[in-house]
Write an enzyme that holds these catalytic residues in place. Structure first.
Site, PDB file in Angstrom:
ATOM      1  N   GLU A  52      53.084  54.768  31.074  1.00 52.95           N
ATOM      2  CA  GLU A  52      54.532  54.552  30.952  1.00 52.95           C
ATOM      3  C   GLU A  52      54.900  53.727  29.724  1.00 52.95           C
ATOM      4  O   GLU A  52      55.981  53.896  29.164  1.00 52.95           O
ATOM      5  CB  GLU A  52      55.089  53.890  32.215  1.00 52.95           C
ATOM      6  CG  GLU A  52      55.119  54.818  33.439  1.00 52.95           C
ATOM      7  CD  GLU A  52      53.831  54.801  34.236  1.00 52.95           C
ATOM      8  OE1 GLU A  52      52.840  54.191  33.771  1.00 52.95           O
ATOM      9  OE2 GLU A  52      53.789  55.396  35.325  1.00 52.95           O
ATOM     10  N   PHE A 114      55.002  50.517  49.775  1.00 55.11           N
ATOM     11  CA  PHE A 114      54.042  51.013  48.791  1.00 55.11           C
ATOM     12  C   PHE A 114      54.761  51.308  47.466  1.00 55.11           C
ATOM     13  O   PHE A 114      55.796  51.960  47.453  1.00 55.11           O
ATOM     14  CB  PHE A 114      53.370  52.294  49.306  1.00 55.11           C
ATOM     15  CG  PHE A 114      52.405  52.885  48.309  1.00 55.11           C
ATOM     16  CD1 PHE A 114      51.268  52.181  47.922  1.00 55.11           C
ATOM     17  CD2 PHE A 114      52.646  54.132  47.739  1.00 55.11           C
ATOM     18  CE1 PHE A 114      50.393  52.717  46.993  1.00 55.11           C
ATOM     19  CE2 PHE A 114      51.774  54.668  46.812  1.00 55.11           C
ATOM     20  CZ  PHE A 114      50.638  53.966  46.433  1.00 55.11           C
ATOM     21  N   GLN A 115      54.207  50.810  46.380  1.00 51.40           N
ATOM     22  CA  GLN A 115      54.775  50.957  45.039  1.00 51.40           C
ATOM     23  C   GLN A 115      56.209  50.432  44.948  1.00 51.40           C
ATOM     24  O   GLN A 115      57.015  50.946  44.181  1.00 51.40           O
ATOM     25  CB  GLN A 115      54.681  52.414  44.550  1.00 51.40           C
ATOM     26  CG  GLN A 115      53.224  52.819  44.296  1.00 51.40           C
ATOM     27  CD  GLN A 115      53.079  54.102  43.495  1.00 51.40           C
ATOM     28  OE1 GLN A 115      53.922  54.980  43.543  1.00 51.40           O
ATOM     29  NE2 GLN A 115      51.976  54.195  42.760  1.00 51.40           N
ATOM     30  N   LYS A 164      64.663  56.626  46.373  1.00 55.68           N
ATOM     31  CA  LYS A 164      64.326  58.020  46.636  1.00 55.68           C
ATOM     32  C   LYS A 164      65.337  58.690  47.570  1.00 55.68           C
ATOM     33  O   LYS A 164      65.662  59.862  47.391  1.00 55.68           O
ATOM     34  CB  LYS A 164      62.921  58.093  47.238  1.00 55.68           C
ATOM     35  CG  LYS A 164      62.319  59.491  47.197  1.00 55.68           C
ATOM     36  CD  LYS A 164      60.847  59.478  47.597  1.00 55.68           C
ATOM     37  CE  LYS A 164      60.277  60.890  47.514  1.00 55.68           C
ATOM     38  NZ  LYS A 164      58.863  60.928  47.942  1.00 55.68           N
ATOM     39  N   MET A 483      45.280  39.926  11.292  1.00 55.55           N
ATOM     40  CA  MET A 483      46.287  38.893  11.137  1.00 55.55           C
ATOM     41  C   MET A 483      45.876  37.622  11.886  1.00 55.55           C
ATOM     42  O   MET A 483      46.089  36.502  11.411  1.00 55.55           O
ATOM     43  CB  MET A 483      47.652  39.388  11.607  1.00 55.55           C
ATOM     44  CG  MET A 483      48.804  38.488  11.213  1.00 55.55           C
ATOM     45  SD  MET A 483      48.990  38.324   9.428  1.00 55.55           S
ATOM     46  CE  MET A 483      50.150  39.646   9.071  1.00 55.55           C
TER      47      MET A 483
END
Lengths: 585, 189
Positions: A52, A114-115, A164, A483
């Protein structure tokens, strides 16, 4: 006109109504209804990323290369948390982006489902605004508001969290025209009195400078044209921040190069010694100002910015102008012209003489080598072999290579340069190059990378392969976090704590494993041919350019120093000053 | 317009200016912020203050227009003039924020706070507590044989003063609402 449809259908319909043709995403349980609708339509192209974070940077690259907002679709929980870095990056660099995230059903929110994650809570400080939509009836309106907020005023990322059950339920859809967006209307026209005061200062200024930034590019093509007209008509020198490269052409006669910590000597000296600084769409970032109490001590300062909170945040200015760059420049040019197009010709001529002296220092010179590829040389050759391509787009990762790219590559047009400026996100460049190539399938898209940054999101090579995106990954491989190593050398007595990797992959084999072409080059004599090979290949390429491992990036304003206290590279200072890392002026 | 005063003191060893360059004059300002009464709006405002390191001395919030879904947040904050200006600009650019007013700067205003004091004691102390409550025009809203709960409305300073007096007389608990404020005169803020 309202129409009945499911929440998932609304999402797709709203995107179509907003003119979206491409989204970047990754499916999961909480967005399955939306993915089901995407499956059943042909108007929106969905690019399946590999992570993602990759989706967010790809959307940023897409947005910067097109001027349109980037759109991302992710699932709940880890899908949303993985988008946080990209949201923060877009917030810092003012990139319009809409992230749509799935959420657990409304009746399970707060149950540690969940999630489940508190997505609006987590993303509140890293978005311009965000929404949790609990009723399907409000979904269409909210998505249109999200586009409005992301693209108006100072652009930025927004997030819409969609449970959902809201996606499954039916409700009334409203189109963009009916959406309630009136309450957010940032001011775009600047105050005429302030603009007139600036025009007066321009007439008298003997050492003026136009300090431009990403705001010019965000304002659109008209702003770029107006800036160029202003520069040409006045004869004022132009410098730019990292984010603004391309708004004034690098091949233009008044171009001083980038300013700031790794900016050009002439740009920083001109900023320090000027008597009129006109900040156009930049924000006095700490990489630009150096020590604030020694920042351009002799100048009157004007600041054009659409965000009132940018004014006087870091540097106190004499003429604040709150408004959109395009609108303000239009008024400024009109007023300045109507007052007789006056400038201080004599003062300007002297100023340019002084600037030529600074240019003569040739701050970008470096000691080349016949045996090792110097990173600067690699970029000079890349520039020489690609600069004629009008459709060249460059993305970068973050670090030394990024600063060298900004120094050695020239941009004549806006929206050709995509880099993570404010947040400094390693791992930005590869997914951003994917997003740019999706927007411009036939263009030459090159990600100038360091090997360490590149490894952070290398999984997106899979995306490039899947969609036949011929992105060129030009990796300056010094087997170091260059760097970090440089700062450890300068500030921590050469204690190179964890700034190298002892187990780098074979990048050619890695390229081949992804179905891309791998090229390795370590000899300066082979470099041109190797770059030509890369450019000629019709498909993604990973170019492993083995470069000098201990090169430092100069010029450099050391932390806590002023613009006229730059450190210069060895080659350019050895004649003037004999000790390494000496302080100029 | 406040001026930004820059002090020397940047660390040579960091890219960031670690010291607040304006750490000289600290002012207290009362801000009133009209916001859309939507979920998370208070978290946004508080998050702005904590995220950017601003101070909150007092914060009150309640819906003031049910039809229009607007709430008034009253914030008492402290900072240098530059920081106060920055706070107002940062609040003003938030999407659900309609208006930001600096009551301290915009003219005379009234500020009031409500407080409840639970004072327990016997004998002289109990009598003295009641006598002082009368002087301060506090009301008794609960009473037992060994305790009182006083209710008082006033400026924060008045409540501070009363609390200081009650402490040796058996102050058990104190609850304060924080400041509510309006500009004086007929004009709307």
């Amino acid at each position: 006109m309202t129409r009945q449809m499911t929440g998932a259908q609304m999402v797709v319909q709203a995107l179509i109504d907003q003119g979206v043709d491409t989204i970047f995403g990754y499916p999961g349980g909480a967005v399955l209804p939306i993915y089901d609708e995407i499956f059943q339509q042909t108007e929106i192209k969905h690019i399946l990323v590999r992570h993602e974070q990759g989706a967010t940077h790809a959307a940023e690259g897409y947005a910067r290369a097109t001027g349109k907002p980037g759109v991302v679709l992710v699932t709940s929980g880890p899908g949303a948390t993985n988008a946080v870095t990209g949201l923060t990056d877009a917030l810092m660099d003012s990139i319009p982006m809409i992230v749509l995230s799935g959420q657990v059903p409304t009746f399970m929110i707060g149950n540690d489902a969940f999630q489940e994650a508190d997505t609006v809570g987590i993303t509140r400080p890293c978005t311009k605004h965000n929404w949790l939509v609990k009723e399907t009836d409000k979904l269409g309106d909210t998505i249109h508001q999200a586009f409005h907020v992301a693209t108006n005023g100072r652009p930025g990322p927004v997030l819409v969290d969609i449970p959902k059950d809201v996606q499954f339920a039916k409700g009334s859809y409203v189109g963009p025209q009916q959406a309630d967006t009136k309450h957010y209307a940032p001011r775009v026209k600047g105050d005429i009195d302030a603009i007139t005061a600036l025009a007066e200062l321009m007439e008298k200024a003997q050492r003026p400078i136009l300090y431009t930034g990403g705001g010019v590019i965000n304002s659109g093509d008209a702003a770029t044209q107006l800036l160029r007209e202003l520069a040409k008509a006045t004869g004022f020198p132009v410098t730019s921040t990292l984010m603004g490269l391309g708004c004034y052409p690098a091949s233009g006669p008044q171009w001083l190069g980038m300013l700031g910590m790794h900016g050009l000597y002439e740009a920083n000296m001109a900023m320090h010694d000027c008597d009129l600084m006109i900040n156009i769409g930049a924000r006095f970032d700490d990489r630009i100002t150096g020590r604030v109490d020694a920042f351009s001590p002799k100048s009157k300062k004007a600041h054009i910015d659409i965000d009132p909170s940018s004014i006087n945040k870091v540097i106190h200015v004499d003429i604040p102008i709150i408004g959109d760059v395009g609108h303000v420049l239009e008024d400024l040019l009109r007023i300045w012209k109507s007052r007789g197009r006056k400038t201080h010709k004599e003062g300007l001529a002297k100023w340019w003489t002084k600037i030529e002296e600074w240019r003569a220092v040739r701050c970008l010179s470096y000691k080349n080598s016949e045996t090792v590829v110097k990173p600067q040389y690699a970029l000079q050759r890349l520039e020489a072999l690609t600069k004629d391509r009008k459709d060249r787009y460059i993305t970068t990762e973050v670090g030394q290579h990024q600063m060298w790219a900004a120094q050695y590559l020239g941009f004549d047009e806006p929206n050709r340069w995509m880099t993570s400026g404010g947040l400094g996100t390693m791992g930005y460049g590869l997914p951003a190059s994917v997003g740019v190539q999706v927007a411009h399938p036939d263009a030459l898209v090159i990600n100038v990378a360091g090997e360490a940054s590149w490894l952070m999101n290398m999984q997106e090579m899979g995306t490039a392969r899947q969609y036949d995106l011929p992105v060129k990954q030009f990796i300056l491989n010094n087997e170091r976090l260059g760097m970090v190593r440089q700062w450890q050398e300068l500030l921590h007595a050469n204690r190179y704590s964890h700034s190298w990797s002892e187990a780098l992959p074979d990048f050619v084999k890695l390229a081949e494993a992804f179905g891309a072409k791998g090229i390795i080059c370590s000899d300066p004599a082979d470099l041109d041919d190797a770059i030509r090979d890369m450019l000629a290949h019709d498909g993604p390429v990973v170019f492993d350019c083995l470069v000098e491992k201990h090169e430092n990036c100069f010029p450099m304003i050391p932390s806590g120093a002023a613009h006229n206290e730059m450190l210069m590279g060895d080659a350019s200072t050895e004649d003037a000053i004999d000790t390494k890392g000496a302080v100029l002026v | 317009m406040s001026t930004l005063k820059i002090k020397k003191g940047t660390s040579k060893h960091s890219a960031y200016d670690l010291k607040d360059p304006n750490a000289d004059i600290i002012e207290t300002h009362t801000l009133t912020v009209i916001v859309t009464n939507e979920a998370g709006v208070l978290a946004r405002v508080i998050g702005l203050f904590s995220g950017r390191g601003y101070n909150i001395e007092s914060l009150t919030v309640a819906e003031i227009d049910h039809e229009g879904h607007t709430s008034r947040i009253t914030i008492v904050t402290t900072g240098t003039p530059a920081v106060i200006t920055q706070i107002k600009a940062q609040l003003g650019r938030m999407v659900p924020v309609h208006e930001v007013h600096d009551l301290t700067e915009e003219g005379p205003s009234v500020e009031r706070e409500l407080a409840l004091f639970k004072v327990a004691g016997h004998g002289d102390k109990r009598v003295e507590a009641l006598r002082l409550a009368d002087i301060f025009r506090a009301n008794v809203v609960d009473s037992t044989l060994e305790s009182f709960v006083f209710e008082m409305t006033g400026t924060s300073e008045k409540i501070d003063a009363f609390a200081d007096l009650m402490r040796p007389l058996g102050l058990q608990e104190l609850a304060r609402t924080g400041v509510a404020a309006l500009a004086r005169g007929p004009a709307e803020t």
